[in-house]
Design an enzyme around this catalytic site. Structure first.
Site, PDB file in Angstrom:
ATOM      1  N   HIS A 286       0.837  -1.202   0.000  1.00 40.02           N
ATOM      2  CA  HIS A 286       0.000   0.000   0.000  1.00 40.02           C
ATOM      3  C   HIS A 286       0.871   1.251   0.000  1.00 40.02           C
ATOM      4  O   HIS A 286       1.031   1.930   1.010  1.00 40.02           O
ATOM      5  CB  HIS A 286      -0.941  -0.002   1.204  1.00 40.02           C
ATOM      6  CG  HIS A 286      -2.037  -1.008   1.092  1.00 40.02           C
ATOM      7  ND1 HIS A 286      -2.032  -2.203   1.779  1.00 40.02           N
ATOM      8  CD2 HIS A 286      -3.172  -1.024   0.349  1.00 40.02           C
ATOM      9  CE1 HIS A 286      -3.114  -2.896   1.482  1.00 40.02           C
ATOM     10  NE2 HIS A 286      -3.831  -2.198   0.613  1.00 40.02           N
TER      11      HIS A 286
ATOM     12  N   HIS B  92       1.431   1.485  -5.846  1.00 41.14           N
ATOM     13  CA  HIS B  92       0.109   0.853  -5.948  1.00 41.14           C
ATOM     14  C   HIS B  92      -0.928   1.878  -6.399  1.00 41.14           C
ATOM     15  O   HIS B  92      -1.767   1.595  -7.268  1.00 41.14           O
ATOM     16  CB  HIS B  92      -0.294   0.257  -4.601  1.00 41.14           C
ATOM     17  CG  HIS B  92      -1.742  -0.116  -4.499  1.00 41.14           C
ATOM     18  ND1 HIS B  92      -2.330  -1.099  -5.280  1.00 41.14           N
ATOM     19  CD2 HIS B  92      -2.747   0.388  -3.715  1.00 41.14           C
ATOM     20  CE1 HIS B  92      -3.614  -1.196  -4.975  1.00 41.14           C
ATOM     21  NE2 HIS B  92      -3.896  -0.315  -4.040  1.00 41.14           N
TER      22      HIS B  92
END
Length: 457
Positions: free
Chosen positions: A181, A185
């Site tokens: 994350h 991403h």
């Protein structure tokens, strides 16, 4: 192009990171550098950044980065609201020589990055390579390029410096320490959203306002993600869980953080106040749709629309729902990418899962599903995720948009699942058995995969 060679110099000072006060080595608490809720004149409370200790567990092992000798401690650097001063202080933090503060215009794109942007609509787009070519500024360059390509900068009269500043701050508020994350991403999801926006059904019906919302939601959908999931925040009594009453905790935080940056940079200051508020509200609706614990809710609604053939893209609410589904697809499209890209994402997300599990073990907490490295493998995690979450969603998306791209994604998904199954013979057998039991597909996600809350998303 605006210079961004120093734009990410605050990587040691993640404003959203779960961190700790290094001057107090005995302290056991988590501090999320954010979420001081400041009341606005219109009554909406965006997330703002501060520094608040909360009793919990020691997260030193979660995000630890050694500081170079002689550098200014990142936690002592005050928030600089001037973009020029921000760039200069970033260079100072990194020990880089000062530049002429007036020189904010330069050519940061190298030739290879420019060539890649010419094929930004390709499903084989290598976001990892692009991020390296842009020196870790892939999210900024990609999003700016797409906004410009769609003509949104001119149409919505976006100030170039404000836009650049907004994108830089968005990129900084992703935690590069997170294996999955992070800003790469976010850039990958934004690129995928662009691919979906170009699909015939959407390209013919979406308005410029819809496209702007879709791109902004993709870029900010995981903003300030701490690298742990919602159940983890709940069981460690994190204040965000209490703030949002244990409901879509991370997604609410991503949304409020994004709104905070929109207001701080005054990106939409040229628009009427009611239009800015509408953007904020609809941005929230899109980001909240990425809560994977509500996957079945959205999927059932989507399936019902398709069964009844009553989706009318001339209807604003229906277009917004399709944007929600597009963002959900973009968010978990990694298994649908070519193997060389998909495999990297699988390894990264599983690393983040297992890292959380190690923290839970260390502090004698219940280990979250899929986070126990001793009970799971990358292959088993991915096979389950593909079978019970990805395949049902993309099967319905292909019903809605039966195009070459949809078939390509399903093709990659099948090949990638077969590749992981070959590495996990037992998982392969159980997967095939699960597919032969229709009722199981609705039960298994809620017990394992969907119980992850928002971890994968």
């Amino acid at each position: 192009m605006l210079g961004l060679d120093a734009a990410v110099g605050f990587s040691q000072a993640r404003r959203g990171a779960i961190s700790y006060d290094s001057s107090d080595q005995t302290a056991l608490y988590i501090r999320m550098l954010g979420d001081v809720r400041v009341r606005s004149q219109v009554g909406f409370e965006p997330e703002r950044r501060g520094s608040h200790p909360y009793l919990g567990v020691d997260f030193r092992t979660l995000h630890t980065r050694a500081e170079s000798a002689g550098t200014i401690p990142a936690r002592r650097i005050r928030r600089l609201f001037s973009f020029q001063r921000h760039l200069l202080s970033s260079r100072l933090l990194r020990g880089a020589p000062q530049l002429n503060p007036l020189h904010i215009l330069d050519e940061d794109y190298c030739g290879q990055a420019k060539c890649m942007l010419e094929r930004v609509g390709s499903w084989n787009f290598d976001i990892f390579l692009f991020d390296r070519l842009t020196n870790g500024n892939g999210l900024v360059f990609l999003t700016f390029n797409l906004l410009n390509q769609y003509g949104l900068i001119e149409l919505f009269q976006l100030d170039m410096v404000k836009l650049r500043r907004f994108l830089v701050l968005v990129q900084e508020d992703y935690h590069n320490q997170n294996p999955y994350h992070n800003a790469v991403h976010a850039a990958d999801v934004t690129q995928a959203m662009h691919c979906y926006l170009r699909e015939p059904k959407l390209a013919e019906s979406l308005t410029s306002f819809d496209i702007l919302l879709g791109l902004l939601a993709a870029a900010t959908h995981d903003l300030d993600h701490p690298g742990v999931n919602q159940p983890f925040l709940i069981k460690t009594n994190h204040y965000l869980a209490a703030l949002y009453r244990n409901t879509s905790v991370l997604e609410n935080h991503h949304w409020r953080s994004a709104v905070g940056l929109l207001r701080e940079t005054e990106l939409f200051s040229s628009l009427p106040a009611e239009d800015s508020l509408s953007i904020e509200r609809q941005l929230g609706s899109l980001i909240l749709a990425t809560d994977i614990s509500r996957q079945n809710e959205y999927l059932s609604r989507f399936r019902t629309h398709l069964d009844e053939n009553d989706l009318c893209l001339g209807n604003a609410s229906h277009r917004h729902f399709v944007l929600q589904m597009a963002l959900k697809c973009a968010d978990i499209c990694n298994p649908c990418r070519p193997w060389e890209l998909s495999k990297q994402w699988s390894e990264k997300v599983t690393e983040e899962f297992f890292h959380q599990g190690d923290i839970e073990k260390k502090h004698k907490l219940e280990i979250s599903p899929l986070c126990d490295s001793e009970a799971n493998t990358i292959a088993s995690v991915q096979i389950g995720f593909m079978t019970y979450v990805v395949e049902p969603l993309f099967a319905e998306w292909a019903r809605f948009s039966d195009t070459r791209l949809s078939q390509t994604m399903l093709g990659h998904l099948g090949l990638n699942k077969a590749s992981w199954s070959a590495m996990e013979p037992e998982a392969s057998g159980s997967s095939e058995e699960g597919e032969s039991e229709p009722g199981r597909a609705t039960e298994e996600p809620s017990s394992r995969v969907l119980s992850q809350g928002s971890q994968e998303s």
